[in-house]
Design a protein around this motif. Structure first.
Motif, PDB file in Angstrom:
ATOM      1  N   ILE A 233       0.833  -1.225  -0.044  1.00 28.17           N
ATOM      2  CA  ILE A 233      -0.052   0.038   0.080  1.00 28.17           C
ATOM      3  C   ILE A 233       0.829   1.358   0.091  1.00 28.17           C
ATOM      4  N   GLY A 234       0.462   2.323  -0.680  1.00 27.75           N
ATOM      5  CA  GLY A 234       1.124   3.700  -0.786  1.00 27.75           C
ATOM      6  C   GLY A 234       2.313   3.649  -1.506  1.00 27.75           C
ATOM      7  N   ASN A 235       2.408   2.416  -2.352  1.00 26.19           N
ATOM      8  CA  ASN A 235       3.858   2.538  -3.101  1.00 26.19           C
ATOM      9  C   ASN A 235       4.340   3.596  -3.990  1.00 26.19           C
ATOM     10  N   HIS A 236       3.258   4.282  -4.519  1.00 24.36           N
ATOM     11  CA  HIS A 236       3.517   5.276  -5.577  1.00 24.36           C
ATOM     12  C   HIS A 236       4.070   6.563  -4.628  1.00 24.36           C
ATOM     13  N   GLU A 237       3.555   6.858  -3.636  1.00 21.99           N
ATOM     14  CA  GLU A 237       3.777   7.922  -2.850  1.00 21.99           C
ATOM     15  C   GLU A 237       5.241   7.637  -2.118  1.00 21.99           C
ATOM     16  N   ILE A 238       5.581   6.572  -1.774  1.00 21.14           N
ATOM     17  CA  ILE A 238       6.520   6.068  -1.165  1.00 21.14           C
ATOM     18  C   ILE A 238       7.824   5.916  -2.089  1.00 21.14           C
ATOM     19  N   LYS A 243      12.802   8.468  -4.026  1.00 23.51           N
ATOM     20  CA  LYS A 243      13.763   9.266  -4.958  1.00 23.51           C
ATOM     21  C   LYS A 243      14.586  10.510  -4.563  1.00 23.51           C
ATOM     22  N   SER A 244      13.661  11.311  -3.663  1.00 19.16           N
ATOM     23  CA  SER A 244      14.302  12.263  -2.895  1.00 19.16           C
ATOM     24  C   SER A 244      15.340  11.820  -1.938  1.00 19.16           C
ATOM     25  N   LEU A 245      15.210  10.759  -1.014  1.00 21.57           N
ATOM     26  CA  LEU A 245      16.065  10.321  -0.183  1.00 21.57           C
ATOM     27  C   LEU A 245      17.096   9.906  -0.893  1.00 21.57           C
ATOM     28  N   GLU A 246      17.100   9.239  -2.166  1.00 25.91           N
ATOM     29  CA  GLU A 246      18.311   8.685  -2.896  1.00 25.91           C
ATOM     30  C   GLU A 246      19.120   9.869  -3.280  1.00 25.91           C
ATOM     31  N   ASN A 247      18.289  11.055  -3.562  1.00 22.17           N
ATOM     32  CA  ASN A 247      19.336  12.267  -4.057  1.00 22.17           C
ATOM     33  C   ASN A 247      20.190  12.616  -2.879  1.00 22.17           C
ATOM     34  N   LEU A 248      19.452  12.606  -1.741  1.00 23.16           N
ATOM     35  CA  LEU A 248      20.232  13.172  -0.519  1.00 23.16           C
ATOM     36  C   LEU A 248      21.279  12.094  -0.171  1.00 23.16           C
ATOM     37  N   ASN A 249      21.311  10.665  -0.314  1.00 23.09           N
ATOM     38  CA  ASN A 249      22.224   9.963  -0.281  1.00 23.09           C
ATOM     39  C   ASN A 249      23.613  10.211  -1.298  1.00 23.09           C
ATOM     40  N   LEU A 250      23.268  10.487  -2.519  1.00 18.68           N
ATOM     41  CA  LEU A 250      24.130  10.757  -3.603  1.00 18.68           C
ATOM     42  C   LEU A 250      25.096  11.995  -3.079  1.00 18.68           C
ATOM     43  N   GLN A 251      24.434  12.802  -2.604  1.00 16.96           N
ATOM     44  CA  GLN A 251      25.125  14.131  -2.032  1.00 16.96           C
ATOM     45  C   GLN A 251      25.874  13.808  -0.806  1.00 16.96           C
TER      46      GLN A 251
END
Length: 284
Positions: A233-238, A243-251
């Motif tokens: 449940i909630g896959n799309h929103e999660i 993706k936003s968290l992944e960008n922070l990880n790349l930084q």
């Protein structure tokens, strides 16, 4: 035959006699014990050769721990398989309590229990009991299932072709994930049924760095499964949050472990909001 106790033993001369004694003292005595002597080079073979109990089957094998575990699963004749490690100790009622639970709950495929950690390395409180209603969500951030405290329904393993895979020093973690992906149900009993030894010479301590890397690999596989399986449940929103968290990880602003913890909490909250009858999740 209802219960097969399966154990792989490699250079276990320091602790295996105490382990074997704890098996012999079980209140439920009608079991077989399959011990795979995993190419031991110390006195393990000598100690095993002195066992005078027809319930014990000793199989000598070349040193390959994963292969030895799988050999034990294959040789087991019981309806249930109780895993055990050569350096741990069973509480006398362990087999009886797990067997009774599995017989009374035919929908459960993996029954584990709380455990007491002892030895020279560290002491911790045992984990609390819980029903793992969403095992993949639970397993995303940690492996809370004590491997030598588990009893498995053999028919489920056979029907789903589940066996141990080569995930160095985290083969049990991957094993639980494979069972969860096949639809297996888990439960952890509230009783402390295993005394789980911790010592500096254990392979999980000696190779702790490799174990952490392998565990991270397993967790990334779980994360991919959760984010791409439409049943959650909630896959799309999660996925958008991820993706936003992944960008922070790349930084290098957020660690992979922190991301997994955040994603787990999002799934827990989503499941709770959708189904108020779902059992409580295990505490972190």
């Amino acid at each position: 035959m209802k219960v097969s106790i399966v154990m792989a033993a490699y250079n276990a001369e320091k602790d295996i006699e105490e382990c074997i004694n704890s098996i012999m003292l079980q209140t439920y005595p009608h079991f077989e014990v399959i011990i795979i002597n995993d190419g031991s080079t110390d006195r393990t073979s000598e100690i095993l050769s002195k066992i005078n109990d027809e319930r014990f089957r000793i199989i000598n094998s070349d040193h390959d721990y994963i292969a030895s575990l799988n050999k034990g699963l294959k040789l087991a004749r019981g309806k249930y398989i109780a895993r055990m490690d050569a350096d741990d100790i069973m509480v006398p009622t362990r087999i009886e309590k797990e067997l009774n639970f599995m017989e009374e709950n035919p929908d459960i495929d993996v029954c584990s229990a709380c455990f007491e950690i002892f030895g020279s390395y560290t002491v911790k409180e045992p984990i609390g009991s819980c029903d793992l209603s969403e095992p993949l969500v639970e397993l995303l951030t940690r492996n809370m299932i004590c491997h030598p405290a588990t009893m498995l329904r053999k028919s489920f393993l056979e029907n789903n072709n589940i066996h141990y895979k080569r995930y160095d020093y985290a083969e049990d973690y991957k094993f639980w994930v494979d069972i969860a992906c096949a639809g297996g149900r888990f439960h952890i009993l509230p009783d402390v049924l295993i005394k789980h030894r911790r010592s500096p010479y254990q392979v999980s301590r000696v190779y702790s760095g490799v174990q952490r890397e392998t565990a991270s690999r397993v967790q990334n596989e779980i994360l991919y499964k959760l984010l791409n399986d439409s049943k959650y449940i909630g896959n799309h929103e999660i996925r958008i949050v991820y993706k936003s968290l992944e960008n922070l990880n790349l930084q290098k602003l957020l660690s992979a472990n922190t991301i997994r913890k955040i994603i787990r909490e999002l799934y827990v909250e989503s499941i709770r909001n959708t189904n108020h009858d779902v059992p409580a999740f295990c505490a972190n």
